[in-house]
Design a protein around this motif. Structure first.
Motif, PDB file in Angstrom:
ATOM      1  N   GLU A 131       1.229  -1.395   0.480  1.00 53.30           N
ATOM      2  CA  GLU A 131      -0.085  -0.055  -0.203  1.00 53.30           C
ATOM      3  C   GLU A 131       1.079   1.383  -0.005  1.00 53.30           C
ATOM      4  O   GLU A 131       0.835   2.678  -0.543  1.00 53.30           O
ATOM      5  N   ARG A 132       1.553   1.300   0.300  1.00 53.89           N
ATOM      6  CA  ARG A 132       3.174   2.307   0.920  1.00 53.89           C
ATOM      7  C   ARG A 132       3.355   2.816  -0.821  1.00 53.89           C
ATOM      8  O   ARG A 132       3.800   3.798  -0.438  1.00 53.89           O
ATOM      9  N   THR A 133       3.842   2.037  -1.364  1.00 51.41           N
ATOM     10  CA  THR A 133       3.814   1.940  -3.070  1.00 51.41           C
ATOM     11  C   THR A 133       2.893   2.771  -3.495  1.00 51.41           C
ATOM     12  O   THR A 133       3.931   3.684  -3.901  1.00 51.41           O
ATOM     13  N   VAL A 134       1.996   2.468  -3.691  1.00 61.70           N
ATOM     14  CA  VAL A 134       0.819   3.300  -4.320  1.00 61.70           C
ATOM     15  C   VAL A 134       0.702   5.500  -3.534  1.00 61.70           C
ATOM     16  O   VAL A 134       0.523   5.190  -4.070  1.00 61.70           O
ATOM     17  N   TRP A 135       0.692   5.080  -2.330  1.00 57.74           N
ATOM     18  CA  TRP A 135       0.691   5.934  -1.638  1.00 57.74           C
ATOM     19  C   TRP A 135       2.210   7.050  -2.047  1.00 57.74           C
ATOM     20  O   TRP A 135       1.632   8.280  -2.299  1.00 57.74           O
ATOM     21  N   ARG A 136       3.452   6.792  -2.311  1.00 57.91           N
ATOM     22  CA  ARG A 136       4.374   6.928  -2.783  1.00 57.91           C
ATOM     23  C   ARG A 136       4.245   7.484  -4.225  1.00 57.91           C
ATOM     24  O   ARG A 136       4.130   9.057  -4.898  1.00 57.91           O
ATOM     25  N   TRP A 137       3.224   6.713  -5.098  1.00 62.70           N
ATOM     26  CA  TRP A 137       2.626   7.114  -6.352  1.00 62.70           C
ATOM     27  C   TRP A 137       1.778   8.839  -6.730  1.00 62.70           C
ATOM     28  O   TRP A 137       1.991   9.215  -7.228  1.00 62.70           O
ATOM     29  N   LEU A 138       1.239   8.469  -5.417  1.00 61.48           N
ATOM     30  CA  LEU A 138      -0.238   9.373  -5.266  1.00 61.48           C
ATOM     31  C   LEU A 138       1.279  10.718  -4.518  1.00 61.48           C
ATOM     32  O   LEU A 138       0.422  11.948  -5.318  1.00 61.48           O
ATOM     33  N   LYS A 139       1.914  10.987  -3.870  1.00 65.80           N
ATOM     34  CA  LYS A 139       2.905  11.868  -3.804  1.00 65.80           C
ATOM     35  C   LYS A 139       3.473  12.392  -4.409  1.00 65.80           C
ATOM     36  O   LYS A 139       3.477  13.601  -4.852  1.00 65.80           O
ATOM     37  N   ARG A 140       4.114  11.677  -5.504  1.00 68.69           N
ATOM     38  CA  ARG A 140       4.922  12.330  -6.711  1.00 68.69           C
ATOM     39  C   ARG A 140       3.954  12.995  -7.379  1.00 68.69           C
ATOM     40  O   ARG A 140       3.719  14.290  -7.798  1.00 68.69           O
ATOM     41  N   ALA A 141       2.530  12.475  -7.888  1.00 65.33           N
ATOM     42  CA  ALA A 141       1.445  13.004  -8.944  1.00 65.33           C
ATOM     43  C   ALA A 141       1.348  14.165  -7.888  1.00 65.33           C
ATOM     44  O   ALA A 141       1.676  14.924  -9.526  1.00 65.33           O
ATOM     45  N   ARG A 142       0.770  14.341  -6.876  1.00 67.53           N
ATOM     46  CA  ARG A 142      -0.070  15.245  -6.471  1.00 67.53           C
ATOM     47  C   ARG A 142       1.397  16.339  -6.384  1.00 67.53           C
ATOM     48  O   ARG A 142       1.400  17.860  -6.768  1.00 67.53           O
ATOM     49  N   SER A 143       3.299  16.205  -5.484  1.00 67.84           N
ATOM     50  CA  SER A 143       3.732  17.305  -5.923  1.00 67.84           C
ATOM     51  C   SER A 143       4.387  17.909  -7.211  1.00 67.84           C
ATOM     52  O   SER A 143       4.843  18.983  -7.958  1.00 67.84           O
ATOM     53  N   SER A 144       4.104  16.460  -8.193  1.00 60.21           N
ATOM     54  CA  SER A 144       4.663  17.236  -9.857  1.00 60.21           C
ATOM     55  C   SER A 144       4.129  17.247 -10.676  1.00 60.21           C
ATOM     56  O   SER A 144       4.551  17.268 -11.505  1.00 60.21           O
ATOM     57  N   GLY A 145       3.584  16.099 -10.573  1.00 63.68           N
ATOM     58  CA  GLY A 145       2.422  15.521 -11.782  1.00 63.68           C
ATOM     59  C   GLY A 145       2.699  15.014 -12.017  1.00 63.68           C
ATOM     60  O   GLY A 145       2.176  14.593 -13.732  1.00 63.68           O
ATOM     61  N   GLN A 146       3.206  14.629 -11.609  1.00 66.69           N
ATOM     62  CA  GLN A 146       4.194  13.398 -12.939  1.00 66.69           C
ATOM     63  C   GLN A 146       3.630  12.227 -12.728  1.00 66.69           C
ATOM     64  O   GLN A 146       3.190  11.610 -11.169  1.00 66.69           O
TER      65      GLN A 146
END
Length: 95
Positions: free
Chosen positions: A62-77
């Protein structure tokens, strides 16, 4: 359960590992998942359950998916940054 390069392969019969997904397929799924979770987040409707479902479906933490979301929030990537690969060239072979 077997962990291979950070991915958990679901156990299959007779002690064999389930095949890991194709890298291209993984990138497409990651992008689609991150995009949808980001949409839910912006709309204010994101919950832990929304993150747990794709994580368990893909055999990821689950932590991996939260990291994806964090990156998407901060950089839009929405997809992972390609890594530089080490290659042995003639100069290194001669050394």
């Amino acid at each position: 359960m077997v962990i291979v390069k950070g991915r958990r392969a679901a156990p299959s019969g007779a002690g064999r590992e389930a095949a890991l997904p194709d890298p291209v397929e993984s990138r497409v799924l990651r992008e689609a998942t991150a995009r949808r979770l980001l949409e839910l987040d912006v709309a204010g409707g994101l919950s832990s359950t929304h993150v747990q479902l794709p994580a368990s479906s893909a055999g990821l933490a689950e932590r991996t998916v939260w990291r994806w979301l964090k990156r998407a929030r901060s950089s839009g990537q929405l997809v992972a940054t390609p890594r530089c690969r080490f290659a042995v060239d003639d100069r290194l072979r001669r050394a």
